[in-house]
Scaffold this motif. Structure first.
Motif, PDB file in Angstrom:
ATOM      1  N   THR A  23       3.966  48.375  30.655  1.00  0.00           N
ATOM      2  CA  THR A  23       5.391  47.711  30.669  1.00  0.00           C
ATOM      3  C   THR A  23       6.540  48.448  30.153  1.00  0.00           C
ATOM      4  OG1 THR A  23       5.120  46.665  28.548  1.00  0.00           O
ATOM      5  CG2 THR A  23       4.299  45.204  30.518  1.00  0.00           C
ATOM      6  N   ASN A  52      13.625  47.822  41.862  1.00  0.00           N
ATOM      7  CA  ASN A  52      13.662  46.562  41.469  1.00  0.00           C
ATOM      8  C   ASN A  52      12.537  45.974  40.293  1.00  0.00           C
ATOM      9  OD1 ASN A  52      15.745  45.877  43.142  1.00  0.00           O
ATOM     10  ND2 ASN A  52      14.583  44.960  44.796  1.00  0.00           N
ATOM     11  N   PHE A  53      11.595  46.820  40.488  1.00  0.00           N
ATOM     12  CA  PHE A  53      10.222  46.754  39.541  1.00  0.00           C
ATOM     13  C   PHE A  53      10.821  47.389  38.172  1.00  0.00           C
ATOM     14  CE2 PHE A  53       6.434  48.444  37.897  1.00  0.00           C
ATOM     15  CZ  PHE A  53       5.665  47.383  37.307  1.00  0.00           C
ATOM     16  N   ASN A  55      13.877  47.877  37.169  1.00  0.00           N
ATOM     17  CA  ASN A  55      14.803  47.536  36.386  1.00  0.00           C
ATOM     18  C   ASN A  55      14.179  46.138  35.756  1.00  0.00           C
ATOM     19  OD1 ASN A  55      16.764  49.366  37.212  1.00  0.00           O
ATOM     20  ND2 ASN A  55      17.375  48.221  39.104  1.00  0.00           N
ATOM     21  N   ASP A  56      13.321  45.359  36.403  1.00  0.00           N
ATOM     22  CA  ASP A  56      12.727  44.154  35.687  1.00  0.00           C
ATOM     23  C   ASP A  56      12.156  44.753  34.416  1.00  0.00           C
ATOM     24  OD1 ASP A  56      13.592  42.732  37.666  1.00  0.00           O
ATOM     25  OD2 ASP A  56      11.851  42.540  38.962  1.00  0.00           O
ATOM     26  N   LEU A  57      11.437  45.812  34.551  1.00  0.00           N
ATOM     27  CA  LEU A  57      10.803  46.368  33.097  1.00  0.00           C
ATOM     28  C   LEU A  57      11.779  46.417  32.183  1.00  0.00           C
ATOM     29  CD1 LEU A  57       7.896  48.640  34.420  1.00  0.00           C
ATOM     30  CD2 LEU A  57       7.656  46.312  33.619  1.00  0.00           C
ATOM     31  N   LYS A  58      12.990  47.142  32.583  1.00  0.00           N
ATOM     32  CA  LYS A  58      14.131  47.389  31.549  1.00  0.00           C
ATOM     33  C   LYS A  58      14.551  46.175  30.834  1.00  0.00           C
ATOM     34  CE  LYS A  58      15.814  51.488  33.594  1.00  0.00           C
ATOM     35  NZ  LYS A  58      16.777  52.254  34.203  1.00  0.00           N
ATOM     36  N   THR A  59      14.496  44.992  31.523  1.00  0.00           N
ATOM     37  CA  THR A  59      15.058  43.700  30.977  1.00  0.00           C
ATOM     38  C   THR A  59      13.888  43.081  30.019  1.00  0.00           C
ATOM     39  OG1 THR A  59      14.410  42.370  32.906  1.00  0.00           O
ATOM     40  CG2 THR A  59      16.702  43.161  32.923  1.00  0.00           C
ATOM     41  N   MET A  61       9.689  42.772  30.389  1.00  0.00           N
ATOM     42  CA  MET A  61       8.334  42.235  30.694  1.00  0.00           C
ATOM     43  C   MET A  61       7.405  41.719  29.749  1.00  0.00           C
ATOM     44  SD  MET A  61       5.863  43.439  33.914  1.00  0.00           S
ATOM     45  CE  MET A  61       4.237  42.742  34.035  1.00  0.00           C
TER      46      MET A  61
END
Length: 104
Positions: A23, A52-53, A55-59, A61
């Motif tokens: 992650t 996108n994936f 960026n999602d990890l940055k927010t 997971m």
């Protein structure tokens, strides 16, 4: 992270891989970039960077995990098969000279 463990038996054909997801967005990006560089070197069509994936990890997971247990392994247990080839619905052969998979 991958850890091998056994389910219900000590026979090697029922060992399974437990895994935890990576992650860390920086490590993921580094690995994707390495894959892209290798594909370019091998003259294989590049894949697009999964922005996108990443960026999602940055927010954030949450930690996650799973177990890799294939239907073929369950069939081996159910039927008492000693090798996976006894339960596969198709033949799989690797050419010893080229390493390519051949479908007879």
């Amino acid at each position: 992270t991958v850890i091998q463990f056994l389910i219900g038996s000590t026979a090697p054909q029922v060992s399974k891989n437990r895994f935890g997801e990576l992650t860390d967005p920086n490590e993921q990006r580094t690995r994707f970039e390495g894959d892209l560089a290798e594909r370019k070197q091998l003259d294989i069509e590049p894949l697009s960077m999964p922005h996108n994936f990443l960026n999602d990890l940055k927010t954030g997971m949450p930690p996650s995990a799973g177990v890799a247990l294939g239907v073929d392994r369950l069939l081996m247990l159910a039927t008492g098969a000693r090798t996976i080839s006894e339960v596969l619905p198709f033949a799989l052969h690797r050419n010893p000279q080229t390493g390519d998979i051949e479908w007879p």
